[in-house]
Design a protein around this motif. Structure first.
Motif, PDB file in Angstrom:
ATOM      1  N   PRO A  68     -16.267 -93.252  65.206  1.00 26.57           N
ATOM      2  CA  PRO A  68     -16.780 -93.687  66.510  1.00 26.57           C
ATOM      3  C   PRO A  68     -17.430 -95.057  66.409  1.00 26.57           C
ATOM      4  CG  PRO A  68     -18.232 -92.039  65.532  1.00 26.57           C
ATOM      5  CD  PRO A  68     -17.020 -92.121  64.655  1.00 26.57           C
ATOM      6  N   PRO A  69     -17.659 -95.711  67.532  1.00 26.21           N
ATOM      7  CA  PRO A  69     -18.297 -97.033  67.522  1.00 26.21           C
ATOM      8  C   PRO A  69     -19.625 -97.009  66.776  1.00 26.21           C
ATOM      9  CG  PRO A  69     -17.451 -96.521  69.709  1.00 26.21           C
ATOM     10  CD  PRO A  69     -17.320 -95.263  68.897  1.00 26.21           C
ATOM     11  N   GLY A  70     -19.846 -98.003  65.953  1.00 25.78           N
ATOM     12  CA  GLY A  70     -21.093 -98.100  65.208  1.00 25.78           C
ATOM     13  C   GLY A  70     -21.074 -97.393  63.865  1.00 25.78           C
ATOM     14  N   LYS A  71     -20.031 -96.624  63.603  1.00 23.26           N
ATOM     15  CA  LYS A  71     -19.934 -95.901  62.330  1.00 23.26           C
ATOM     16  C   LYS A  71     -18.856 -96.537  61.454  1.00 23.26           C
ATOM     17  CE  LYS A  71     -22.971 -92.764  63.560  1.00 23.26           C
ATOM     18  NZ  LYS A  71     -24.303 -92.660  62.907  1.00 23.26           N
ATOM     19  N   GLU A  72     -19.160 -96.670  60.165  1.00 21.63           N
ATOM     20  CA  GLU A  72     -18.213 -97.264  59.224  1.00 21.63           C
ATOM     21  C   GLU A  72     -17.780 -96.283  58.142  1.00 21.63           C
ATOM     22  OE1 GLU A  72     -19.726-100.877  57.596  1.00 21.63           O
ATOM     23  OE2 GLU A  72     -20.317-101.700  59.555  1.00 21.63           O
ATOM     24  N   TYR A  73     -18.510 -95.174  58.021  1.00 29.65           N
ATOM     25  CA  TYR A  73     -18.210 -94.201  56.972  1.00 29.65           C
ATOM     26  C   TYR A  73     -18.208 -92.780  57.538  1.00 29.65           C
ATOM     27  CZ  TYR A  73     -19.490 -98.124  53.946  1.00 29.65           C
ATOM     28  OH  TYR A  73     -19.564 -99.350  53.347  1.00 29.65           O
ATOM     29  N   HIS A  74     -17.363 -91.939  56.952  1.00 29.79           N
ATOM     30  CA  HIS A  74     -17.391 -90.522  57.304  1.00 29.79           C
ATOM     31  C   HIS A  74     -18.563 -89.826  56.623  1.00 29.79           C
ATOM     32  CE1 HIS A  74     -13.065 -91.482  58.053  1.00 29.79           C
ATOM     33  NE2 HIS A  74     -13.279 -90.707  59.096  1.00 29.79           N
ATOM     34  N   LEU A  75     -18.864 -90.232  55.386  1.00 29.66           N
ATOM     35  CA  LEU A  75     -19.895 -89.546  54.600  1.00 29.66           C
ATOM     36  C   LEU A  75     -20.783 -90.534  53.847  1.00 29.66           C
ATOM     37  CD1 LEU A  75     -17.704 -86.735  53.028  1.00 29.66           C
ATOM     38  CD2 LEU A  75     -19.690 -86.320  54.489  1.00 29.66           C
ATOM     39  N   PHE A  76     -22.083 -90.301  53.932  1.00 30.28           N
ATOM     40  CA  PHE A  76     -23.057 -90.982  53.077  1.00 30.28           C
ATOM     41  C   PHE A  76     -23.357 -90.038  51.921  1.00 30.28           C
ATOM     42  CE2 PHE A  76     -27.393 -91.552  51.621  1.00 30.28           C
ATOM     43  CZ  PHE A  76     -27.511 -92.924  51.466  1.00 30.28           C
ATOM     44  N   MET A  77     -23.168 -90.488  50.685  1.00 32.94           N
ATOM     45  CA  MET A  77     -23.355 -89.619  49.532  1.00 32.94           C
ATOM     46  C   MET A  77     -24.700 -89.888  48.870  1.00 32.94           C
ATOM     47  SD  MET A  77     -19.545 -89.523  47.811  1.00 32.94           S
ATOM     48  CE  MET A  77     -20.060 -88.212  46.696  1.00 32.94           C
ATOM     49  N   SER A  78     -25.527 -88.835  48.800  1.00 29.08           N
ATOM     50  CA  SER A  78     -26.835 -88.920  48.159  1.00 29.08           C
ATOM     51  C   SER A  78     -26.794 -88.063  46.894  1.00 29.08           C
ATOM     52  CB  SER A  78     -27.924 -88.418  49.115  1.00 29.08           C
ATOM     53  OG  SER A  78     -29.182 -88.375  48.465  1.00 29.08           O
ATOM     54  N   TYR A  79     -27.040 -88.675  45.748  1.00 32.08           N
ATOM     55  CA  TYR A  79     -26.953 -87.942  44.479  1.00 32.08           C
ATOM     56  C   TYR A  79     -27.785 -88.646  43.411  1.00 32.08           C
ATOM     57  CZ  TYR A  79     -23.680 -91.674  43.285  1.00 32.08           C
ATOM     58  OH  TYR A  79     -23.113 -92.908  43.058  1.00 32.08           O
ATOM     59  N   SER A  80     -28.078 -87.908  42.353  1.00 33.05           N
ATOM     60  CA  SER A  80     -28.792 -88.474  41.216  1.00 33.05           C
ATOM     61  C   SER A  80     -27.808 -89.196  40.311  1.00 33.05           C
ATOM     62  CB  SER A  80     -29.502 -87.355  40.437  1.00 33.05           C
ATOM     63  OG  SER A  80     -29.918 -87.814  39.160  1.00 33.05           O
ATOM     64  N   SER A  81     -28.254 -90.280  39.696  1.00 35.72           N
ATOM     65  CA  SER A  81     -27.378 -91.006  38.777  1.00 35.72           C
ATOM     66  C   SER A  81     -26.968 -90.130  37.594  1.00 35.72           C
ATOM     67  CB  SER A  81     -28.080 -92.275  38.270  1.00 35.72           C
ATOM     68  OG  SER A  81     -29.294 -91.949  37.607  1.00 35.72           O
ATOM     69  N   GLU A  82     -27.774 -89.110  37.299  1.00 40.17           N
ATOM     70  CA  GLU A  82     -27.440 -88.186  36.211  1.00 40.17           C
ATOM     71  C   GLU A  82     -26.228 -87.321  36.568  1.00 40.17           C
ATOM     72  OE1 GLU A  82     -28.852 -88.227  33.317  1.00 40.17           O
ATOM     73  OE2 GLU A  82     -30.484 -89.619  33.788  1.00 40.17           O
ATOM     74  N   ASP A  83     -25.951 -87.205  37.862  1.00 38.88           N
ATOM     75  CA  ASP A  83     -24.815 -86.402  38.340  1.00 38.88           C
ATOM     76  C   ASP A  83     -23.651 -87.291  38.750  1.00 38.88           C
ATOM     77  OD1 ASP A  83     -26.231 -83.910  38.102  1.00 38.88           O
ATOM     78  OD2 ASP A  83     -27.329 -84.460  39.915  1.00 38.88           O
ATOM     79  N   ARG A  84     -23.602 -88.487  38.214  1.00 37.41           N
ATOM     80  CA  ARG A  84     -22.602 -89.485  38.597  1.00 37.41           C
ATOM     81  C   ARG A  84     -21.167 -88.969  38.433  1.00 37.41           C
ATOM     82  NH1 ARG A  84     -24.232 -92.996  35.470  1.00 37.41           N
ATOM     83  NH2 ARG A  84     -25.391 -94.323  36.920  1.00 37.41           N
ATOM     84  N   ILE A  85     -20.903 -88.271  37.341  1.00 35.07           N
ATOM     85  CA  ILE A  85     -19.532 -87.804  37.076  1.00 35.07           C
ATOM     86  C   ILE A  85     -19.087 -86.820  38.150  1.00 35.07           C
ATOM     87  CG2 ILE A  85     -18.059 -86.518  35.488  1.00 35.07           C
ATOM     88  CD1 ILE A  85     -19.682 -87.691  33.180  1.00 35.07           C
ATOM     89  N   ASP A  86     -19.935 -85.826  38.458  1.00 35.67           N
ATOM     90  CA  ASP A  86     -19.593 -84.846  39.496  1.00 35.67           C
ATOM     91  C   ASP A  86     -19.473 -85.516  40.862  1.00 35.67           C
ATOM     92  OD1 ASP A  86     -19.509 -82.678  37.763  1.00 35.67           O
ATOM     93  OD2 ASP A  86     -21.631 -82.212  38.024  1.00 35.67           O
ATOM     94  N   ALA A  87     -20.393 -86.429  41.166  1.00 35.24           N
ATOM     95  CA  ALA A  87     -20.373 -87.113  42.461  1.00 35.24           C
ATOM     96  C   ALA A  87     -19.102 -87.949  42.616  1.00 35.24           C
ATOM     97  CB  ALA A  87     -21.607 -88.003  42.599  1.00 35.24           C
ATOM     98  N   ASN A  88     -18.721 -88.642  41.559  1.00 37.02           N
ATOM     99  CA  ASN A  88     -17.536 -89.483  41.626  1.00 37.02           C
ATOM    100  C   ASN A  88     -16.268 -88.649  41.784  1.00 37.02           C
ATOM    101  OD1 ASN A  88     -16.323 -92.159  41.479  1.00 37.02           O
ATOM    102  ND2 ASN A  88     -15.512 -91.525  39.502  1.00 37.02           N
ATOM    103  N   GLU A  89     -16.230 -87.491  41.126  1.00 39.03           N
ATOM    104  CA  GLU A  89     -15.066 -86.613  41.265  1.00 39.03           C
ATOM    105  C   GLU A  89     -14.933 -86.107  42.694  1.00 39.03           C
ATOM    106  OE1 GLU A  89     -13.369 -82.369  39.500  1.00 39.03           O
ATOM    107  OE2 GLU A  89     -14.939 -83.444  38.413  1.00 39.03           O
ATOM    108  N   ILE A  90     -16.039 -85.710  43.302  1.00 39.17           N
ATOM    109  CA  ILE A  90     -16.022 -85.243  44.690  1.00 39.17           C
ATOM    110  C   ILE A  90     -15.598 -86.385  45.615  1.00 39.17           C
ATOM    111  CG2 ILE A  90     -17.486 -84.464  46.603  1.00 39.17           C
ATOM    112  CD1 ILE A  90     -19.070 -82.836  44.526  1.00 39.17           C
TER     113      ILE A  90
END
Length: 199
Positions: A68-90
């Motif tokens: 929709p207007p004003g939106k550039e992303y479907h999802l904002f991802m909030s995660y810990s850098s320690e979980d980078r591998i899992d976050a990147n896979e998702i």
């Protein structure tokens, strides 16, 4: 590959396309088609990826709704850098299988801009916020503050932000109170986390 346009829907039909593919080859084509489709109403145009697996009569259809207007992303991802591998896979699953545009801070935050500004603007430009919970996440004051801000903004009519908590690993402590009202996805039990998020 066959391209079809039916009214306000663009279909990309992939013949004999392996199910294990990551769809990287068609990402640019989808973007170009959406840009080229200037005659249709941008709020109603929908891009469909129709995958026809080899030696199979079944099709997997993934509809990508326009932002929709004003939106550039479907999802904002909030995660810990320690979980980078899992976050990147998702993230890869969401972007490659479902063609969703994710705000991944290690890739998308603007260099030179204050981190708090990056977070606030990123949330404002996103339709949904994905909170990837783990013991590392809850131990980080910064992550918890970010999650609290996401939840605060979700209750404002202006932002209309949906929050999706995902428990990556057992938390070893209670869920933060501000997240208690949300139904979460348990990654330890869910076989297809990305598919569940997409639904």
């Amino acid at each position: 590959m066959v391209f079809k346009q039916r009214q306000n829907t663009i279909e990309i039909i992939m013949a004999e396309f392996p199910q294990t593919s990551n769809y990287e080859d068609i990402e640019d084509e989808i973007t170009l088609l959406r840009i080229a489709n200037t005659t249709a109403d941008s709020e109603e145009t929908c891009v469909k990826v129709v995958v026809e697996p080899e030696d199979s009569d079944n099709q997997t259809v993934c509809s990508v709704k326009p932002l929709p207007p004003g939106k550039e992303y479907h999802l904002f991802m909030s995660y810990s850098s320690e979980d980078r591998i899992d976050a990147n896979e998702i993230r890869q699953q969401l972007e490659e299988r479902f063609q969703l545009k994710c705000l991944y801070y290690e890739r998308d935050f603007q260099i030179g801009k204050n981190i708090d500004e990056n977070i606030t603007e990123g949330i404002q430009k996103s339709m949904k916020a994905l909170i990837l919970l783990s013991p590392f996440y809850l131990q980080s004051h910064y992550c918890v503050t970010e999650a609290r801000e996401v939840c605060r903004m979700s209750f404002t009519d202006v932002e209309n932000l949906n929050v999706i908590p995902v428990v990556l690993t057992p938390l070893q402590r209670e869920m933060p109170p501000f997240l208690n009202s949300y139904v979460y996805i348990d990654a330890q039990k869910e076989l297809d986390v990305a598919g569940k998020i997409y639904k």
